[in-house]
Design a protein around this motif. Structure first.
Motif, PDB file in Angstrom:
ATOM      1  N   VAL A 167       0.841  -1.195   0.000  1.00  0.00           N
ATOM      2  CA  VAL A 167       0.000   0.000   0.000  1.00  0.00           C
ATOM      3  C   VAL A 167       0.879   1.248   0.000  1.00  0.00           C
ATOM      4  CG1 VAL A 167      -1.941  -1.104   1.163  1.00  0.00           C
ATOM      5  CG2 VAL A 167      -0.159  -0.019   2.524  1.00  0.00           C
ATOM      6  N   LYS A 168       0.252   2.388  -0.305  1.00  0.00           N
ATOM      7  CA  LYS A 168       0.976   3.660  -0.342  1.00  0.00           C
ATOM      8  C   LYS A 168       0.600   4.577   0.813  1.00  0.00           C
ATOM      9  CE  LYS A 168       1.229   3.518  -5.403  1.00  0.00           C
ATOM     10  NZ  LYS A 168       0.821   4.190  -6.676  1.00  0.00           N
ATOM     11  N   TRP A 169      -0.647   4.443   1.281  1.00  0.00           N
ATOM     12  CA  TRP A 169      -1.158   5.321   2.333  1.00  0.00           C
ATOM     13  C   TRP A 169      -1.622   4.508   3.534  1.00  0.00           C
ATOM     14  CZ3 TRP A 169      -1.895  10.598   3.169  1.00  0.00           C
ATOM     15  CH2 TRP A 169      -1.489  11.447   2.122  1.00  0.00           C
ATOM     16  N   LEU A 170      -1.332   5.036   4.737  1.00  0.00           N
ATOM     17  CA  LEU A 170      -1.869   4.509   5.980  1.00  0.00           C
ATOM     18  C   LEU A 170      -2.777   5.574   6.588  1.00  0.00           C
ATOM     19  CD1 LEU A 170       1.420   3.153   7.649  1.00  0.00           C
ATOM     20  CD2 LEU A 170      -0.078   1.979   5.997  1.00  0.00           C
ATOM     21  N   PHE A 171      -3.993   5.177   6.945  1.00  0.00           N
ATOM     22  CA  PHE A 171      -4.919   6.085   7.615  1.00  0.00           C
ATOM     23  C   PHE A 171      -5.213   5.564   9.017  1.00  0.00           C
ATOM     24  CE2 PHE A 171      -5.745   6.971   3.132  1.00  0.00           C
ATOM     25  CZ  PHE A 171      -5.729   8.359   3.125  1.00  0.00           C
ATOM     26  N   PHE A 172      -5.101   6.448   9.994  1.00  0.00           N
ATOM     27  CA  PHE A 172      -5.266   6.064  11.391  1.00  0.00           C
ATOM     28  C   PHE A 172      -6.482   6.741  12.019  1.00  0.00           C
ATOM     29  CE2 PHE A 172      -0.781   5.195  10.758  1.00  0.00           C
ATOM     30  CZ  PHE A 172      -0.563   4.043  11.508  1.00  0.00           C
ATOM     31  N   ASP A 173      -7.136   5.984  12.895  1.00  0.00           N
ATOM     32  CA  ASP A 173      -8.074   6.560  13.843  1.00  0.00           C
ATOM     33  C   ASP A 173      -7.245   7.251  14.932  1.00  0.00           C
ATOM     34  OD1 ASP A 173     -10.572   6.985  15.166  1.00  0.00           O
ATOM     35  OD2 ASP A 173     -10.141   5.269  16.448  1.00  0.00           O
ATOM     36  N   ILE A 174      -7.908   7.961  15.846  1.00  0.00           N
ATOM     37  CA  ILE A 174      -7.212   8.651  16.930  1.00  0.00           C
ATOM     38  C   ILE A 174      -7.462   7.981  18.292  1.00  0.00           C
ATOM     39  CG2 ILE A 174      -7.110  10.779  18.280  1.00  0.00           C
ATOM     40  CD1 ILE A 174      -5.631  11.162  15.786  1.00  0.00           C
ATOM     41  N   GLY A 175      -8.745   7.964  18.733  1.00  0.00           N
ATOM     42  CA  GLY A 175      -9.069   7.446  20.056  1.00  0.00           C
ATOM     43  C   GLY A 175      -8.805   5.964  20.196  1.00  0.00           C
ATOM     44  N   ASN A 176      -8.080   5.589  21.240  1.00  0.00           N
ATOM     45  CA  ASN A 176      -7.684   4.202  21.511  1.00  0.00           C
ATOM     46  C   ASN A 176      -6.898   3.585  20.356  1.00  0.00           C
ATOM     47  OD1 ASN A 176      -8.611   3.871  24.186  1.00  0.00           O
ATOM     48  ND2 ASN A 176     -10.708   3.604  23.456  1.00  0.00           N
ATOM     49  N   THR A 177      -6.350   4.444  19.527  1.00  0.00           N
ATOM     50  CA  THR A 177      -5.440   4.030  18.459  1.00  0.00           C
ATOM     51  C   THR A 177      -4.128   4.780  18.630  1.00  0.00           C
ATOM     52  OG1 THR A 177      -7.302   3.619  16.957  1.00  0.00           O
ATOM     53  CG2 THR A 177      -5.123   3.867  15.964  1.00  0.00           C
TER      54      THR A 177
ATOM     55  N   GLU B 141       7.607   7.010  13.393  1.00  0.00           N
ATOM     56  CA  GLU B 141       8.875   7.431  12.806  1.00  0.00           C
ATOM     57  C   GLU B 141       9.341   6.436  11.757  1.00  0.00           C
ATOM     58  OE1 GLU B 141      11.333   7.977  16.239  1.00  0.00           O
ATOM     59  OE2 GLU B 141      10.903  10.137  16.364  1.00  0.00           O
ATOM     60  N   ARG B 142       9.184   5.160  12.057  1.00  0.00           N
ATOM     61  CA  ARG B 142       9.578   4.114  11.092  1.00  0.00           C
ATOM     62  C   ARG B 142       8.638   4.090   9.891  1.00  0.00           C
ATOM     63  NH1 ARG B 142      11.895  -0.499  13.718  1.00  0.00           N
ATOM     64  NH2 ARG B 142      11.386  -1.743  11.869  1.00  0.00           N
ATOM     65  N   LEU B 143       7.339   4.116  10.167  1.00  0.00           N
ATOM     66  CA  LEU B 143       6.364   3.996   9.096  1.00  0.00           C
ATOM     67  C   LEU B 143       6.376   5.191   8.160  1.00  0.00           C
ATOM     68  CD1 LEU B 143       3.329   2.486  11.056  1.00  0.00           C
ATOM     69  CD2 LEU B 143       4.925   1.280   9.547  1.00  0.00           C
ATOM     70  N   SER B 144       6.660   6.378   8.694  1.00  0.00           N
ATOM     71  CA  SER B 144       6.649   7.590   7.869  1.00  0.00           C
ATOM     72  C   SER B 144       7.787   7.615   6.856  1.00  0.00           C
ATOM     73  CB  SER B 144       6.712   8.831   8.760  1.00  0.00           C
ATOM     74  OG  SER B 144       7.928   8.880   9.488  1.00  0.00           O
ATOM     75  N   LEU B 145       8.782   6.776   7.036  1.00  0.00           N
ATOM     76  CA  LEU B 145       9.866   6.680   6.065  1.00  0.00           C
ATOM     77  C   LEU B 145       9.436   5.937   4.805  1.00  0.00           C
ATOM     78  CD1 LEU B 145      12.804   5.736   8.485  1.00  0.00           C
ATOM     79  CD2 LEU B 145      12.280   7.992   7.526  1.00  0.00           C
TER      80      LEU B 145
ATOM     81  N   GLU C 266       3.188  -3.481  16.983  1.00  0.00           N
ATOM     82  CA  GLU C 266       3.032  -4.694  16.187  1.00  0.00           C
ATOM     83  C   GLU C 266       2.714  -4.386  14.731  1.00  0.00           C
ATOM     84  OE1 GLU C 266       0.281  -7.424  17.930  1.00  0.00           O
ATOM     85  OE2 GLU C 266       1.500  -7.752  19.719  1.00  0.00           O
ATOM     86  N   LEU C 267       2.334  -3.144  14.453  1.00  0.00           N
ATOM     87  CA  LEU C 267       2.090  -2.745  13.060  1.00  0.00           C
ATOM     88  C   LEU C 267       3.366  -2.899  12.229  1.00  0.00           C
ATOM     89  CD1 LEU C 267       0.001   0.492  13.659  1.00  0.00           C
ATOM     90  CD2 LEU C 267      -0.846  -1.679  12.754  1.00  0.00           C
ATOM     91  N   LEU C 268       4.519  -2.746  12.862  1.00  0.00           N
ATOM     92  CA  LEU C 268       5.783  -2.869  12.135  1.00  0.00           C
ATOM     93  C   LEU C 268       5.982  -4.268  11.570  1.00  0.00           C
ATOM     94  CD1 LEU C 268       8.116  -0.847  14.544  1.00  0.00           C
ATOM     95  CD2 LEU C 268       7.154  -0.086  12.365  1.00  0.00           C
ATOM     96  N   GLU C 269       5.447  -5.273  12.253  1.00  0.00           N
ATOM     97  CA  GLU C 269       5.588  -6.649  11.767  1.00  0.00           C
ATOM     98  C   GLU C 269       4.838  -6.843  10.452  1.00  0.00           C
ATOM     99  OE1 GLU C 269       4.345  -9.306  14.853  1.00  0.00           O
ATOM    100  OE2 GLU C 269       5.567  -8.310  16.381  1.00  0.00           O
ATOM    101  N   ILE C 270       3.796  -6.041  10.245  1.00  0.00           N
ATOM    102  CA  ILE C 270       2.995  -6.158   9.033  1.00  0.00           C
ATOM    103  C   ILE C 270       3.433  -5.163   7.978  1.00  0.00           C
ATOM    104  CG2 ILE C 270       0.651  -5.943   8.096  1.00  0.00           C
ATOM    105  CD1 ILE C 270      -0.363  -6.604  10.953  1.00  0.00           C
ATOM    106  N   LEU C 271       3.769  -3.948   8.398  1.00  0.00           N
ATOM    107  CA  LEU C 271       3.967  -2.848   7.459  1.00  0.00           C
ATOM    108  C   LEU C 271       5.431  -2.465   7.223  1.00  0.00           C
ATOM    109  CD1 LEU C 271       1.128  -0.599   8.887  1.00  0.00           C
ATOM    110  CD2 LEU C 271       1.088  -1.838   6.714  1.00  0.00           C
ATOM    111  N   ASP C 272       6.336  -2.957   8.059  1.00  0.00           N
ATOM    112  CA  ASP C 272       7.745  -2.585   7.917  1.00  0.00           C
ATOM    113  C   ASP C 272       8.622  -3.819   8.041  1.00  0.00           C
ATOM    114  OD1 ASP C 272       9.838  -0.741   7.556  1.00  0.00           O
ATOM    115  OD2 ASP C 272      10.216  -0.670   9.699  1.00  0.00           O
ATOM    116  N   ASN C 273       8.256  -4.840   7.254  1.00  0.00           N
ATOM    117  CA  ASN C 273       8.924  -6.132   7.389  1.00  0.00           C
ATOM    118  C   ASN C 273       9.944  -6.413   6.313  1.00  0.00           C
ATOM    119  OD1 ASN C 273       7.198  -6.460   5.277  1.00  0.00           O
ATOM    120  ND2 ASN C 273       5.976  -8.112   6.184  1.00  0.00           N
ATOM    121  N   GLU C 274      10.342  -5.370   5.600  1.00  0.00           N
ATOM    122  CA  GLU C 274      11.338  -5.598   4.537  1.00  0.00           C
ATOM    123  C   GLU C 274      12.751  -5.542   5.116  1.00  0.00           C
ATOM    124  OE1 GLU C 274      10.661  -2.827   1.410  1.00  0.00           O
ATOM    125  OE2 GLU C 274       8.786  -3.746   0.805  1.00  0.00           O
TER     126      GLU C 274
END
Length: 210
Positions: A3-13, A88-92, A202-210
């Motif tokens: 994917v190219k974009w990540l969209f986040f909720d705010i509360g409890n996220t 910080e990791r994901l924004s790269l 844990e998002l890094l395990e899915i989105l930053d696993n290269e």
């Protein structure tokens, strides 16, 4: 996920609302001799969230016939400790946005907490005049991002507000199973996220696993 974009909720996220919710309950119950303890009231809020109540606090107030209400104070929320290092990791690697049912002053909170630097776009319900699970706010985010739904992932804590509407449009979805909605169960396949994690890092395990 490709994917190219990540969209986040705010509360409890991004922000942990637990103490703010509990403080609100304690303040409410301290004003009168209500026939329920703060612990039981909060446990009932979790059950109400699992039953997809729009406002668990209001649902439990109604259950016990409590007409009085107490404002919700967002200043009692705390940024989850693993949020900054993870973003910080994901924004790269990704463009990042917000799609959240929040008041307009949330933008100032993000700036105060040094989080606004991570977000390329920020759609808040009060500012946009739209509220999740209305699909229009998700479509507006895609339009602003110039992004196809299949190139985006929605990350949030609620199956009803975050996962279901985003998945219907074609987003990939990640359920961040933390906070008061952690005991929700999918109503049908449209509520089943593509992935599930129990904390932000844990998002890094899915989105930053290269």
């Amino acid at each position: 996920m490709d994917v190219k974009w990540l969209f986040f909720d705010i509360g409890n996220t991004i922000y942990d609302e637990t103490e703010a919710d509990k403080d609100r309950v304690k303040t409410l119950l301290s004003n009168e001799d209500y026939d329920v303890t703060a612990d039981i009231f909060y446990e009932d809020m979790i059950k109400a969230a699992a039953a997809y109540a729009k406002s668990p606090f209001a649902a439990v107030r109604n259950k016990y016939g409590i007409e009085e209400t107490i404002p919700y104070y967002a200043d009692k929320e705390k940024v989850y400790p693993d949020v900054v290092s993870t973003l910080e990791r994901l924004s790269l690697k990704y463009n990042i946005g917000v799609i959240a049912n929040q008041p307009s002053e949330t933008q100032s909170r993000l700036e105060k907490d040094g989080l606004d630097r991570f977000f390329d776009i920020c759609l808040l319900s009060e500012t946009e005049g739209l509220e999740k699970p209305d699909r229009k706010i998700f479509l507006r985010a895609l339009e602003q991002a110039d992004c196809r739904p299949e190139d985006a992932v929605m990350i949030g804590d609620r199956l009803d507000n975050d996962i279901f509407p985003a998945k219907e449009i074609g987003f990939k979805t990640i359920w961040l199973r933390q906070g008061i909605s952690c005991e929700q169960e999918p109503i049908n396949n449209n509520y089943v996220p593509d992935c599930e994690v129990s904390c932000f890092k844990e998002l890094l395990e899915i989105l930053d696993n290269e």
